[in-house]
Design a protein around this motif. Sequence first.
Motif, PDB file in Angstrom:
ATOM      1  N   TRP A 142       0.819  -1.218   0.000  1.00 46.16           N
ATOM      2  CA  TRP A 142       0.000   0.000   0.000  1.00 46.16           C
ATOM      3  C   TRP A 142       0.848   1.260   0.000  1.00 46.16           C
ATOM      4  N   GLY A 177      -0.502   5.067   0.862  1.00 47.53           N
ATOM      5  CA  GLY A 177      -1.560   6.033   1.117  1.00 47.53           C
ATOM      6  C   GLY A 177      -1.114   7.439   0.759  1.00 47.53           C
ATOM      7  N   THR A 178      -2.048   8.265   0.288  1.00 45.51           N
ATOM      8  CA  THR A 178      -1.661   9.595  -0.151  1.00 45.51           C
ATOM      9  C   THR A 178      -2.832  10.567   0.009  1.00 45.51           C
ATOM     10  N   ALA A 202      -3.208  -2.052   6.070  1.00 40.31           N
ATOM     11  CA  ALA A 202      -4.053  -0.917   5.696  1.00 40.31           C
ATOM     12  C   ALA A 202      -4.101   0.134   6.789  1.00 40.31           C
ATOM     13  N   MET A 253      -1.155   2.347   6.196  1.00 41.10           N
ATOM     14  CA  MET A 253      -1.410   3.169   5.013  1.00 41.10           C
ATOM     15  C   MET A 253      -2.386   4.292   5.323  1.00 41.10           C
ATOM     16  N   ASP A 254      -3.397   3.994   6.149  1.00 38.51           N
ATOM     17  CA  ASP A 254      -4.444   4.958   6.462  1.00 38.51           C
ATOM     18  C   ASP A 254      -3.920   6.157   7.246  1.00 38.51           C
ATOM     19  N   TYR A 267      -1.512   8.021   6.384  1.00 37.24           N
ATOM     20  CA  TYR A 267      -0.929   9.015   5.475  1.00 37.24           C
ATOM     21  C   TYR A 267      -1.959   9.695   4.581  1.00 37.24           C
ATOM     22  N   VAL A 268      -3.238   9.393   4.747  1.00 35.39           N
ATOM     23  CA  VAL A 268      -4.253   9.906   3.830  1.00 35.39           C
ATOM     24  C   VAL A 268      -4.974  11.107   4.419  1.00 35.39           C
ATOM     25  N   TYR A 306      -7.900   7.974  -0.504  1.00 33.47           N
ATOM     26  CA  TYR A 306      -7.261   7.308  -1.637  1.00 33.47           C
ATOM     27  C   TYR A 306      -5.974   6.607  -1.218  1.00 33.47           C
ATOM     28  N   ALA A 307      -5.744   5.464  -1.867  1.00 35.61           N
ATOM     29  CA  ALA A 307      -4.488   4.745  -1.691  1.00 35.61           C
ATOM     30  C   ALA A 307      -4.170   4.008  -2.980  1.00 35.61           C
TER      31      ALA A 307
END
Length: 355
Positions: free
Chosen positions: A184, A186-187, A219, A222-223, A225-226, A257-258
């Motif tokens: 992943w 994230g952005t 996830a 990753m979450d 960084y969003v 979004y990722a």
Amino acid sequence: YAWRRWHAAKSGDMGSRNAKQIGTASIIPNEVSSKADLEIPESTTFEMWSPPRNRNAIRALRDQLMWNTSLVSKGSLEWNVLQNLLITEDATGSPTRWAGVVERWGRDVREPGRYKSLRLFAVWRIEAPLRRDKYNLELGEIRHHLVRIKEQLGVEALPHVQTNMDACCERLNLDNQAAERLLWHGTVPEVVPAILENGMNERFSDGHFGSGVYLAEDAAKMDQYVTSHDAGDPSHELLEEGLFNSHQLNHPGKCFYAFLCRTVLGHPIFTKDGKVSSNSEMAIERTSPGLPVFADPSQEELAFIPTISPRVPFHSMIIEQGPLEQGYSLARYREFLVMNSRQVLPEYLVAYVRD
């Protein structure tokens, strides 16, 4: 030239038989046979070219030259795999999707929130032939490196690089010999169009452990960084038009979004603190603890693999997680760092919501 391409797209003549095709771009008309044919009369005048405003013309140019997105069907194999990859885990590896409210906290959290699960809303498959070709070339080169490393170390195989996502991705045709994994990234909404257009760029990702592309196997990591995209936000008009309206898809009101990326990890170096290498059950024996992970103080290149000649750098870095009092920099989730963005291919763009 640009005006001619736009005019051809606008008139539906992108694939004209009056043009030679090189890759996906129409470059030179057949009737041009010499330098003289390219000379422009002195009386010729030109108007300044401006970007096309016709939506179909923009889409045609984009499809022909660089990239495109296609919506993944809900309930398909790809959809189900990606939904499973959104199941978050706590620091012990236990699933927490239905275990109660999860609260995002930590150094890297950009938009705090409380939720019980991450729910897939939409998935776009990214088609970028030129970037895929570059990625495949890099994958082939790393496979060659790994063969040479095994020969010089006198081993039949290098340790398997395992991630939390491996079980879900078994049917997605990954190259295990090069330690190719799905991870992943994230952005924020502002960056999504640039990644779709240009791919990843390690020079714009200056994180805690150096300059590179940061990726995650969980996830929940990753979450962190969003940030959210709210429907109707004028600053994200291009994004809403390109991803939702063009696919006849209603925006959920608020989403994140990722990117799910094919990543060639090759032979990674493991570290607790991002400074020196650490022992790991997945690391080769000759990677002694205490080896600096970077080749120089700029932290832009990883160290060279010991005893290998000609020299080959480690292909990626895995920052392990563990108790802070034992010298770990990460308490909950591992991070994956790739210094060369050609080793990372964004395969899917995911829009999800926090429930």
